[in-house]
Design a protein around this motif. Sequence first.
Motif, PDB file in Angstrom:
ATOM      1  N   MET A 166      29.499  37.518  33.907  1.00  0.00           N
ATOM      2  CA  MET A 166      30.285  36.637  35.577  1.00  0.00           C
ATOM      3  C   MET A 166      31.018  34.986  34.545  1.00  0.00           C
ATOM      4  O   MET A 166      32.008  34.387  35.158  1.00  0.00           O
ATOM      5  N   SER A 167      29.945  34.902  33.898  1.00  0.00           N
ATOM      6  CA  SER A 167      30.380  32.918  33.648  1.00  0.00           C
ATOM      7  C   SER A 167      30.116  33.111  31.961  1.00  0.00           C
ATOM      8  O   SER A 167      28.707  32.021  31.607  1.00  0.00           O
ATOM      9  N   PRO A 168      30.706  33.656  31.053  1.00  0.00           N
ATOM     10  CA  PRO A 168      30.926  33.559  29.590  1.00  0.00           C
ATOM     11  C   PRO A 168      30.426  31.628  29.721  1.00  0.00           C
ATOM     12  O   PRO A 168      30.901  31.160  29.527  1.00  0.00           O
ATOM     13  N   LEU A 169      29.725  32.201  28.226  1.00  0.00           N
ATOM     14  CA  LEU A 169      29.185  30.582  27.128  1.00  0.00           C
ATOM     15  C   LEU A 169      30.320  30.219  26.606  1.00  0.00           C
ATOM     16  O   LEU A 169      31.084  31.167  25.499  1.00  0.00           O
ATOM     17  N   GLN A 170      31.231  29.090  26.661  1.00  0.00           N
ATOM     18  CA  GLN A 170      32.123  28.211  25.988  1.00  0.00           C
ATOM     19  C   GLN A 170      31.441  28.219  24.351  1.00  0.00           C
ATOM     20  O   GLN A 170      30.587  26.502  24.494  1.00  0.00           O
ATOM     21  N   ILE A 171      31.377  28.480  23.415  1.00  0.00           N
ATOM     22  CA  ILE A 171      31.206  27.938  22.473  1.00  0.00           C
ATOM     23  C   ILE A 171      32.064  27.219  21.563  1.00  0.00           C
ATOM     24  O   ILE A 171      33.203  28.093  21.049  1.00  0.00           O
TER      25      ILE A 171
ATOM     26  N   VAL B  50      30.507  24.864  15.624  1.00  0.00           N
ATOM     27  CA  VAL B  50      30.460  25.698  14.377  1.00  0.00           C
ATOM     28  C   VAL B  50      29.196  26.234  14.356  1.00  0.00           C
ATOM     29  O   VAL B  50      28.460  26.254  14.926  1.00  0.00           O
ATOM     30  N   LEU B  51      29.574  27.984  14.149  1.00  0.00           N
ATOM     31  CA  LEU B  51      28.383  29.138  13.964  1.00  0.00           C
ATOM     32  C   LEU B  51      28.317  29.427  12.787  1.00  0.00           C
ATOM     33  O   LEU B  51      29.382  30.066  11.621  1.00  0.00           O
ATOM     34  N   PHE B  52      26.744  29.577  11.831  1.00  0.00           N
ATOM     35  CA  PHE B  52      26.489  30.537  11.265  1.00  0.00           C
ATOM     36  C   PHE B  52      25.296  31.111  11.057  1.00  0.00           C
ATOM     37  O   PHE B  52      24.309  30.282  12.033  1.00  0.00           O
ATOM     38  N   GLY B  53      25.358  32.222  10.211  1.00  0.00           N
ATOM     39  CA  GLY B  53      23.886  32.674   9.734  1.00  0.00           C
ATOM     40  C   GLY B  53      24.150  34.757  10.599  1.00  0.00           C
ATOM     41  O   GLY B  53      26.022  34.818  11.087  1.00  0.00           O
ATOM     42  N   SER B  54      23.606  35.167  10.855  1.00  0.00           N
ATOM     43  CA  SER B  54      23.464  36.673  11.460  1.00  0.00           C
ATOM     44  C   SER B  54      22.514  36.835  12.724  1.00  0.00           C
ATOM     45  O   SER B  54      21.818  35.622  13.287  1.00  0.00           O
ATOM     46  N   GLY B  55      23.233  37.627  13.277  1.00  0.00           N
ATOM     47  CA  GLY B  55      22.677  37.612  15.372  1.00  0.00           C
ATOM     48  C   GLY B  55      23.743  38.306  15.909  1.00  0.00           C
ATOM     49  O   GLY B  55      24.481  39.514  15.716  1.00  0.00           O
ATOM     50  N   THR B  56      23.484  38.700  17.284  1.00  0.00           N
ATOM     51  CA  THR B  56      24.634  39.010  17.945  1.00  0.00           C
ATOM     52  C   THR B  56      24.608  37.695  19.412  1.00  0.00           C
ATOM     53  O   THR B  56      23.917  37.267  19.300  1.00  0.00           O
ATOM     54  N   ILE B  57      25.921  37.820  19.535  1.00  0.00           N
ATOM     55  CA  ILE B  57      26.512  36.795  20.341  1.00  0.00           C
ATOM     56  C   ILE B  57      27.261  37.629  21.489  1.00  0.00           C
ATOM     57  O   ILE B  57      27.809  38.647  21.412  1.00  0.00           O
ATOM     58  N   ARG B  58      26.760  37.520  22.950  1.00  0.00           N
ATOM     59  CA  ARG B  58      27.104  38.254  23.607  1.00  0.00           C
ATOM     60  C   ARG B  58      27.021  37.689  25.187  1.00  0.00           C
ATOM     61  O   ARG B  58      27.359  36.894  25.507  1.00  0.00           O
ATOM     62  N   ASN B  59      28.753  38.215  25.822  1.00  0.00           N
ATOM     63  CA  ASN B  59      29.139  37.079  26.553  1.00  0.00           C
ATOM     64  C   ASN B  59      29.224  36.045  26.849  1.00  0.00           C
ATOM     65  O   ASN B  59      29.000  35.225  27.111  1.00  0.00           O
ATOM     66  N   ALA B  60      30.078  35.816  25.733  1.00  0.00           N
ATOM     67  CA  ALA B  60      30.605  34.544  25.085  1.00  0.00           C
ATOM     68  C   ALA B  60      32.326  34.594  24.387  1.00  0.00           C
ATOM     69  O   ALA B  60      33.188  35.029  24.417  1.00  0.00           O
ATOM     70  N   ASN B  61      32.765  32.904  24.841  1.00  0.00           N
ATOM     71  CA  ASN B  61      34.013  32.592  24.598  1.00  0.00           C
ATOM     72  C   ASN B  61      34.106  31.781  23.258  1.00  0.00           C
ATOM     73  O   ASN B  61      33.077  30.533  22.843  1.00  0.00           O
ATOM     74  N   LEU B  62      34.906  32.371  22.248  1.00  0.00           N
ATOM     75  CA  LEU B  62      33.919  31.231  20.627  1.00  0.00           C
ATOM     76  C   LEU B  62      35.740  30.235  20.728  1.00  0.00           C
ATOM     77  O   LEU B  62      36.577  30.555  20.753  1.00  0.00           O
ATOM     78  N   ALA B  63      35.245  29.130  22.067  1.00  0.00           N
ATOM     79  CA  ALA B  63      36.857  28.214  22.180  1.00  0.00           C
ATOM     80  C   ALA B  63      37.573  27.452  20.894  1.00  0.00           C
ATOM     81  O   ALA B  63      36.572  27.371  20.473  1.00  0.00           O
ATOM     82  N   ASN B  64      38.130  27.526  20.887  1.00  0.00           N
ATOM     83  CA  ASN B  64      38.382  26.341  20.234  1.00  0.00           C
ATOM     84  C   ASN B  64      38.381  24.890  20.110  1.00  0.00           C
ATOM     85  O   ASN B  64      37.940  24.925  21.307  1.00  0.00           O
ATOM     86  N   SER B  65      38.329  24.201  18.980  1.00  0.00           N
ATOM     87  CA  SER B  65      37.643  23.087  19.979  1.00  0.00           C
ATOM     88  C   SER B  65      39.027  21.805  18.360  1.00  0.00           C
ATOM     89  O   SER B  65      39.881  22.353  18.085  1.00  0.00           O
ATOM     90  N   SER B  66      38.577  20.465  18.610  1.00  0.00           N
ATOM     91  CA  SER B  66      39.290  19.938  17.844  1.00  0.00           C
ATOM     92  C   SER B  66      39.938  19.818  16.761  1.00  0.00           C
ATOM     93  O   SER B  66      40.269  19.755  16.023  1.00  0.00           O
ATOM     94  N   THR B  67      38.950  20.299  16.203  1.00  0.00           N
ATOM     95  CA  THR B  67      38.241  20.583  14.377  1.00  0.00           C
ATOM     96  C   THR B  67      38.402  22.020  14.684  1.00  0.00           C
ATOM     97  O   THR B  67      38.587  22.378  13.648  1.00  0.00           O
TER      98      THR B  67
END
Length: 203
Positions: A41-46, A49-66
């Motif tokens: 009900m409250s996704p993480l705002q990310i 920068v992300l790198f690597g392998s794994g799982t992302i669940r219930n999240a927004n890959l948000a825009n940033s200044s860069t």
Amino acid sequence: MSSSSSASLINLDDSGTVSGWGNIDVDIYMGSGGLIDGELMSPLQISGVLFGSGTIRNANLANSSTGGTLAIGDHFNGSYGAGSLVFDDVVVESERIIEFGIHGISTFEFDRLTLTGQDSLDGIAQITFLDGFTPDPNDTFQIVDLSAAESVTGWFAEVHAPSYWHLNTTGLLYYSVPEPSGCLLILLGCLLLSRSSRGPVRR
């Protein structure tokens, strides 16, 4: 994690998991199998920068200044290993760049993104052939797997790939040289007809 992190880098090879709610505006190294797990009900705002392998669940890959980049695997950090990333109920916003590296034709030699749950894609796919790898035009690469997704909304707004390589909405990267357009063929025909109708040149 219930608020913005103050660390300069979150290394999931050390901590294993990031979970909770709030905003993460620092870089995250997911390692070989990290988990970023927001709340339904409250996704993480990310926005870092992300790198690597794994799982992302219930999240927004948000825009940033860069703009923000997600580099699957480790090769963009100097390693040769291809990566595998799973999205489960993830929203990718418009300025996000997702980088795919390809070393070879084996499934262990190119980055893969698997969509599960309900995902929404936007942003930019950046696809690069690495370490001098030159694929055959008959090769194809399933770099995005949609088969396990409940639903997928949208697609990448831009795809940057080597010349004549295209990513379709099934996630398949393939080679195709564009055929001449109908207008170009008509123009060429008119030029040939014009030259033939002039007759032989007399001197």
